[in-house]
Write a protein that holds these residues in place. Structure first.
Motif, PDB file in Angstrom:
ATOM      1  N   ASP A 149       0.797  -1.334   0.066  1.00 51.31           N
ATOM      2  CA  ASP A 149       0.062   0.030   0.035  1.00 51.31           C
ATOM      3  C   ASP A 149       1.026   1.313  -0.051  1.00 51.31           C
ATOM      4  N   SER A 150       2.047   1.540   0.934  1.00 47.81           N
ATOM      5  CA  SER A 150       2.727   2.412   0.865  1.00 47.81           C
ATOM      6  C   SER A 150       3.667   2.647  -0.356  1.00 47.81           C
ATOM      7  N   ALA A 151       4.013   1.701  -1.067  1.00 44.41           N
ATOM      8  CA  ALA A 151       4.864   1.666  -2.484  1.00 44.41           C
ATOM      9  C   ALA A 151       3.572   2.060  -3.418  1.00 44.41           C
ATOM     10  N   ASN A 152       2.532   1.799  -3.305  1.00 49.44           N
ATOM     11  CA  ASN A 152       1.378   2.452  -4.487  1.00 49.44           C
ATOM     12  C   ASN A 152       1.098   3.697  -4.243  1.00 49.44           C
ATOM     13  N   ALA A 153       1.029   4.147  -3.008  1.00 53.27           N
ATOM     14  CA  ALA A 153       0.529   5.428  -2.929  1.00 53.27           C
ATOM     15  C   ALA A 153       1.803   6.292  -2.947  1.00 53.27           C
ATOM     16  N   LEU A 154       3.020   6.252  -2.752  1.00 51.30           N
ATOM     17  CA  LEU A 154       4.220   7.030  -3.212  1.00 51.30           C
ATOM     18  C   LEU A 154       4.269   6.925  -4.446  1.00 51.30           C
ATOM     19  N   LEU A 155       4.174   5.955  -5.420  1.00 51.21           N
ATOM     20  CA  LEU A 155       4.214   5.737  -7.008  1.00 51.21           C
ATOM     21  C   LEU A 155       3.069   6.614  -7.570  1.00 51.21           C
ATOM     22  N   GLU A 395      11.817  -6.658  -2.393  1.00 48.64           N
ATOM     23  CA  GLU A 395      11.034  -7.463  -3.294  1.00 48.64           C
ATOM     24  C   GLU A 395       9.815  -6.479  -3.966  1.00 48.64           C
ATOM     25  N   VAL A 396       8.961  -5.936  -2.866  1.00 44.53           N
ATOM     26  CA  VAL A 396       7.622  -5.390  -3.171  1.00 44.53           C
ATOM     27  C   VAL A 396       7.983  -3.951  -3.728  1.00 44.53           C
ATOM     28  N   GLY A 397       8.954  -3.475  -3.148  1.00 43.28           N
ATOM     29  CA  GLY A 397       9.370  -1.887  -3.676  1.00 43.28           C
ATOM     30  C   GLY A 397      10.154  -1.930  -5.010  1.00 43.28           C
ATOM     31  N   LEU A 398      10.896  -2.813  -5.292  1.00 39.08           N
ATOM     32  CA  LEU A 398      11.420  -3.023  -6.598  1.00 39.08           C
ATOM     33  C   LEU A 398      10.446  -3.563  -7.846  1.00 39.08           C
ATOM     34  N   ARG A 399       9.741  -4.510  -7.639  1.00 44.38           N
ATOM     35  CA  ARG A 399       8.995  -5.042  -8.240  1.00 44.38           C
ATOM     36  C   ARG A 399       7.823  -4.193  -8.603  1.00 44.38           C
ATOM     37  N   THR A 400       7.217  -3.328  -7.733  1.00 48.28           N
ATOM     38  CA  THR A 400       5.926  -2.436  -7.775  1.00 48.28           C
ATOM     39  C   THR A 400       6.673  -1.051  -8.862  1.00 48.28           C
ATOM     40  N   PHE A 401       7.985  -0.648  -8.427  1.00 50.22           N
ATOM     41  CA  PHE A 401       8.226   0.325  -9.055  1.00 50.22           C
ATOM     42  C   PHE A 401       8.422   0.172 -10.620  1.00 50.22           C
ATOM     43  N   PHE A 402       9.089  -1.065 -10.969  1.00 52.06           N
ATOM     44  CA  PHE A 402       9.200  -1.226 -12.458  1.00 52.06           C
ATOM     45  C   PHE A 402       8.053  -1.902 -12.990  1.00 52.06           C
ATOM     46  N   GLU A 403       6.999  -2.425 -12.133  1.00 50.67           N
ATOM     47  CA  GLU A 403       5.392  -2.697 -12.918  1.00 50.67           C
ATOM     48  C   GLU A 403       4.976  -1.060 -13.023  1.00 50.67           C
ATOM     49  N   ARG A 404       4.879  -0.394 -12.393  1.00 52.17           N
ATOM     50  CA  ARG A 404       4.359   1.209 -12.735  1.00 52.17           C
ATOM     51  C   ARG A 404       5.249   2.087 -13.645  1.00 52.17           C
ATOM     52  N   PHE A 405       6.638   1.906 -13.823  1.00 44.51           N
ATOM     53  CA  PHE A 405       7.382   2.739 -14.744  1.00 44.51           C
ATOM     54  C   PHE A 405       8.069   1.953 -15.272  1.00 44.51           C
ATOM     55  N   PRO A 406       7.560   0.935 -16.586  1.00 40.48           N
ATOM     56  CA  PRO A 406       8.359   0.136 -17.208  1.00 40.48           C
ATOM     57  C   PRO A 406       9.354   0.854 -18.260  1.00 40.48           C
ATOM     58  N   ASP A 407       9.108   2.041 -18.396  1.00 37.67           N
ATOM     59  CA  ASP A 407      10.009   2.734 -19.290  1.00 37.67           C
ATOM     60  C   ASP A 407      11.079   3.738 -18.677  1.00 37.67           C
ATOM     61  N   ALA A 408      10.960   3.453 -17.252  1.00 37.22           N
ATOM     62  CA  ALA A 408      12.202   4.391 -16.615  1.00 37.22           C
ATOM     63  C   ALA A 408      13.606   4.143 -16.944  1.00 37.22           C
ATOM     64  N   ARG A 409      14.338   5.177 -16.985  1.00 38.57           N
ATOM     65  CA  ARG A 409      15.638   5.274 -17.483  1.00 38.57           C
ATOM     66  C   ARG A 409      16.448   6.411 -16.547  1.00 38.57           C
ATOM     67  N   LEU A 410      17.760   6.077 -16.441  1.00 43.06           N
ATOM     68  CA  LEU A 410      18.579   6.968 -15.876  1.00 43.06           C
ATOM     69  C   LEU A 410      18.666   8.464 -16.662  1.00 43.06           C
TER      70      LEU A 410
END
Length: 441
Positions: A149-155, A395-410
């Motif tokens: 829930d925290s990861a979702n809210a922050l993202l 696990e939750v923090g990394l998986r959720t980040f890349f699911e929400r932002f699959p096109d993220a780049r440096l």
């Protein structure tokens, strides 16, 4: 005020200034400990240095201590009754130790008693049993939904953002939100906790500059004051959080109720350790996966690999790089005699790259069969109590980040934390790309 400053200067000189001076001299002669402390290139990228130390032998005698990057030796010493943890400055030469003892600030330090990091049984058993009675595996497992829930809210808050410092906006916010809920920290106090943590993070390092030392002392002083007031408030008005449960349980602790100082040290360590290392885990994980997009493709197709990917991040970029032990008696290790009261630097990050244990040890392999064999959470009686929570957040923090932002780049190179024991990113600019809707948890 002037007298207090002089006292601080003398303590800095005994514990840090003298070590800095000695390190610069012996580093020029190739001493590994001297190089580790004084060579900025080692701090920036410790891997070449680790391999140089490995080539010197399983355990290396340095000017002041011994050092090892050997997995078996590190693993054995973490579990040995013949080697104990020790407080900062307790293994200095006697004149410096005398000066350090008489000028030590009246502050709770993470590697000074009564912190669990610097005591052994029976004190350690008493403190650890208290925290374990509340911080159970079942309690941590129940927090997984809260992490999600925290990861979702922050993202969600980042959905309309393009470039962002992901450490500031996500990697630091997720663990402090979760540990804040666990320990009853009010929402408005959480930014202050992050500030205190940033100031105090170098407290685990030795050989600090005078400005670094002053900053650390300020951070510890502010944190101690805030936490003491927080504990008093929870004692008056306990909630259903784990910190309130720790306070209640401390009244019936084995060996008698904990003193306020003991409770303060125990609670402070749980709170600080609950977010410091996880910030580093999340930042390193995001950077490593953005550098290896093929792994992101694999994880998208096979999400069951996320737990192994997290273990591999922990192995290659250990949030805690170093530990240390002191010999309680003369002990021979691989033909080298370690005398009683001599210290040994246990290079956890080096043990995690030991080719005798990990095939092709410098390769980032999200399918590595023994990735979880790393020593990043220490071992034996001092094994990290928060390991299960850190793994869940990773696990939750990394998986959720890349699911929400699959096109993220440096979006830039980022900057490393200016610490030696703790390794991670202090800033990491990311271009997020288009956000996807949150998946059901």
């Amino acid at each position: 005020m002037a007298q207090n400053t002089i006292k601080q200067r003398m303590h800095w000189l005994a514990v840090h200034g003298s070590v800095r001076g000695i390190s610069r001299v012996v580093a020029r002669r190739g001493d590994p400990q001297g190089r580790m402390i004084s060579d900025m290139a080692v701090r920036a990228n410790p891997v070449p240095f680790i391999e140089e130390v490995r080539a010197m032998g399983p355990i290396v005698k340095c000017r002041l201590v011994h050092m090892t990057v050997d997995y078996k030796i590190v693993n054995d010493l973490l579990r040995s009754d013949d080697f104990h943890v020790f407080g900062m400055g307790t293994n200095l030469p006697k004149p410096l130790q005398w000066l350090a003892d008489r000028t030590r600030p009246d502050l709770l330090h993470p590697i000074q008693p009564p912190s669990m990091l610097s005591v052994e049984p029976p004190q350690h058993t008493r403190y650890r049993k208290l925290v374990s009675s509340v911080f159970t595996t079942r309690a941590v497992a129940a927090l997984r939904d809260r992490v999600q829930d925290s990861a979702n809210a922050l993202l969600d808050d980042l959905a309309d953002t393009d470039d962002v410092d992901i450490v500031e906006r996500y990697c630091s916010q997720l663990p402090v939100t979760v540990i804040g809920d666990i320990l009853g920290v009010p929402d408005d106090a959480r930014p202050r906790i992050l500030e205190f943590g940033e100031l105090a993070a170098p407290s685990l390092d030795i050989g600090l500059t005078w400005p670094q030392y002053q900053s650390v002392q300020r951070g510890i002083r502010l944190f101690d004051h805030w936490l003491s007031n927080h504990l008093h408030e929870l004692r008056r008005n306990p909630g259903d959080d784990l910190m309130s449960q720790i306070i209640v349980a401390s009244e019936d602790a084995e060996g008698g109720p904990l003193t306020h100082q003991e409770l303060l040290a125990t609670a402070g360590l749980v709170l600080a350790a609950g977010f410091e290392t996880t910030v580093n885990l999340l930042g390193s994980g995001i950077r490593m996966l953005l550098d290896t997009p093929e792994h992101l493709d694999t994880l998208a197709a096979r999400p069951e690999l996320w737990p192994t990917a997290v273990e591999e991040v922990l192995r290659l970029e250990s949030p805690v790089q170093l530990s240390a032990r002191i010999a309680t008696k003369d002990t021979e290790i691989e033909g080298l005699m370690v005398r009683r009261n001599q210290g040994v630097i246990l290079y956890l990050a080096g043990a995690n790259r030991d080719p005798k244990v990990f095939e092709d040890p410098h390769r980032f392999d999200i399918e590595r069969h023994n990735a979880g064999k790393h020593l990043s959470f220490s071992g034996g009686r001092h094994f990290c109590l928060g390991a299960a929570l850190a793994r869940a957040e990773g696990e939750v923090g990394l998986r959720t980040f890349f699911e929400r932002f699959p096109d993220a780049r440096l979006a830039g190179g980022g900057s490393r934390r200016p610490t030696r024991v703790l390794r991670g990113w202090s800033s990491l600019p990311i271009s997020l790309g288009k956000a996807r809707a949150a998946l059901s948890s």
